[in-house]
Enzyme design. Structure first.
Site, PDB file in Angstrom:
ATOM      1  N   ASN A   9      28.525   4.145  13.004  1.00 19.21           N
ATOM      2  CA  ASN A   9      29.223   2.882  13.237  1.00 19.21           C
ATOM      3  C   ASN A   9      30.629   2.992  12.645  1.00 19.21           C
ATOM      4  OD1 ASN A   9      30.084   0.249  13.515  1.00 19.21           O
ATOM      5  ND2 ASN A   9      28.674  -0.601  11.991  1.00 19.21           N
ATOM      6  N   TRP A  10      31.632   3.140  13.520  1.00 24.53           N
ATOM      7  CA  TRP A  10      33.002   3.322  13.052  1.00 24.53           C
ATOM      8  C   TRP A  10      33.649   2.020  12.590  1.00 24.53           C
ATOM      9  CZ3 TRP A  10      35.585   7.125  17.106  1.00 24.53           C
ATOM     10  CH2 TRP A  10      34.846   8.326  17.129  1.00 24.53           C
ATOM     11  N   LYS A  11      33.000   0.894  12.874  1.00 22.50           N
ATOM     12  CA  LYS A  11      33.526  -0.424  12.492  1.00 22.50           C
ATOM     13  C   LYS A  11      34.963  -0.602  13.005  1.00 22.50           C
ATOM     14  CE  LYS A  11      30.260  -0.583   8.722  1.00 22.50           C
ATOM     15  NZ  LYS A  11      29.924  -1.068   7.361  1.00 22.50           N
ATOM     16  N   HIS A  95      24.479  -6.914  13.145  1.00 18.97           N
ATOM     17  CA  HIS A  95      24.893  -6.221  11.923  1.00 18.97           C
ATOM     18  C   HIS A  95      25.186  -7.244  10.826  1.00 18.97           C
ATOM     19  CE1 HIS A  95      27.289  -3.772   9.161  1.00 18.97           C
ATOM     20  NE2 HIS A  95      26.737  -2.715   9.734  1.00 18.97           N
ATOM     21  N   GLU A  97      27.487  -7.573   8.773  1.00 21.31           N
ATOM     22  CA  GLU A  97      28.866  -8.071   8.732  1.00 21.31           C
ATOM     23  C   GLU A  97      29.099  -9.126   9.797  1.00 21.31           C
ATOM     24  OE1 GLU A  97      30.346  -3.789   6.961  1.00 21.31           O
ATOM     25  OE2 GLU A  97      30.795  -4.297   9.055  1.00 21.31           O
ATOM     26  N   GLU A 167      19.155  -2.382   6.974  1.00 29.29           N
ATOM     27  CA  GLU A 167      20.386  -2.195   6.208  1.00 29.29           C
ATOM     28  C   GLU A 167      20.382  -3.110   4.982  1.00 29.29           C
ATOM     29  OE1 GLU A 167      23.820  -3.210   8.508  1.00 29.29           O
ATOM     30  OE2 GLU A 167      23.064  -5.204   8.963  1.00 29.29           O
ATOM     31  N   GLY A 173      28.855  -0.034   2.057  1.00 33.44           N
ATOM     32  CA  GLY A 173      30.237   0.055   1.614  1.00 33.44           C
ATOM     33  C   GLY A 173      30.420  -0.010   0.112  1.00 33.44           C
ATOM     34  N   SER A 213      25.282   3.073   3.212  1.00 39.43           N
ATOM     35  CA  SER A 213      26.010   4.122   2.497  1.00 39.43           C
ATOM     36  C   SER A 213      25.295   5.471   2.565  1.00 39.43           C
ATOM     37  CB  SER A 213      26.241   3.722   1.029  1.00 39.43           C
ATOM     38  OG  SER A 213      27.085   2.596   0.947  1.00 39.43           O
ATOM     39  N   GLY A 234      27.751   4.478   8.244  1.00 38.35           N
ATOM     40  CA  GLY A 234      29.023   3.779   8.237  1.00 38.35           C
ATOM     41  C   GLY A 234      30.170   4.713   7.903  1.00 38.35           C
TER      42      GLY A 234
END
Length: 252
Positions: A9-11, A95, A97, A167, A173, A213, A234
């Site tokens: 997941n490159w976000k 997700h 976020e 997750e 992160g 992570s 991530g």
């Protein structure tokens, strides 16, 4: 036997040009990826470029979110048909976020899952607790709430077509990673829960990734556990050697 699935997941990172450069690096490092499903999820603006870059390789492209409407007056949104047109085959849904910053709920996650499945794509459905919930010993309560709400009304056949991703939000992160034992405990609980919500066949068939992570150093220990079927990566997915090392850890 469930097949490992490693997704990056490159976000909100990488311009189109930077995405192509990263994709080219991954192509060199992941020529031999038989036996593992590999998915790369760049931002919307780079989906077509990355999809074209992987055209001749067995590396799938995923999107990081999607709207549940096929079309209409929904300014700023992207539909499943639009993603499919770009060569996308996976979509991350729910997700943490999206839940934390953009008001995602179990109900909207459920709508997105249904839209993705309707068009023949594979949802990667995220569930997980934050640090406060973890410290209050509410991990299983949160997981149950997310699964019951997000997966409501899905049939057993539909369930077998999606991927779940556990997750732990407290490990995203932050540099913290759940120990293999902590992760396995929750994955085993999710599998048991799926057996109750659906049936034993669903529980044994659905692939459950760990996402929090994940690094080349932690991957092997996590992936050695019986109920962990891959990783949703991530930060490490933004570095080709690190992501390739995680993929290779899944082969051992």
């Amino acid at each position: 036997m469930r097949k490992f699935i490693i997704a990056g997941n490159w976000k909100m990172n990488k311009t189109s040009l930077e995405a192509i450069q990263l994709a080219d690096e991954l192509k060199r490092l992941l020529i031999d990826n038989q036996g593992i499903d590999i998915v790369v999820c760049p931002p919307f603006t780079a989906l077509q470029s990355v999809s074209e870059a992987f055209n001749e390789l067995d590396i799938a492209v995923g999107a990081q979110n999607v709207d549940w409407h096929d079309s209409g007056a929904f300014t700023g949104e992207v539909s499943v048909p639009m993603l499919k047109d770009l060569g996308v085959s996976y979509v991350i849904v729910g997700h943490s976020e999206r839940r934390q910053y953009f008001g995602e709920t179990n109900d909207t996650v459920n709508k997105r899952i249904r839209a993705v499945l309707t068009h023949g794509l594979t949802p990667i459905v995220c569930v997980g607790e934050n640090l406060t919930e973890r410290e209050a010993n509410k991990t299983f309560d949160v997981i149950k709430n997310h699964c019951e709400g997000s997966l409501a009304g899905l049939s057993a056949d539909e369930m077998k077509k999606l991927v779940l991703a556990y997750e732990p939000v407290w490990a995203i992160g932050t540099g913290k990673t759940a120990t293999p034992e902590q992760a396995q405990e929750v994955h085993a609980y999710i599998r048991q829960l799926l057996g109750k919500l659906f049936d034993a066949d669903v529980a044994n068939s659905v692939r459950i990734q760990y996402g929090g992570s994940v690094t080349p150093e932690s991957a092997a220990g996590l992936l050695s556990k019986p109920d962990i079927d891959g990783a949703l990566v991530g930060g490490a997915s933004l570095k080709a050697p690190a992501f390739a090392a995680i993929v290779k850890a899944a082969k051992k």
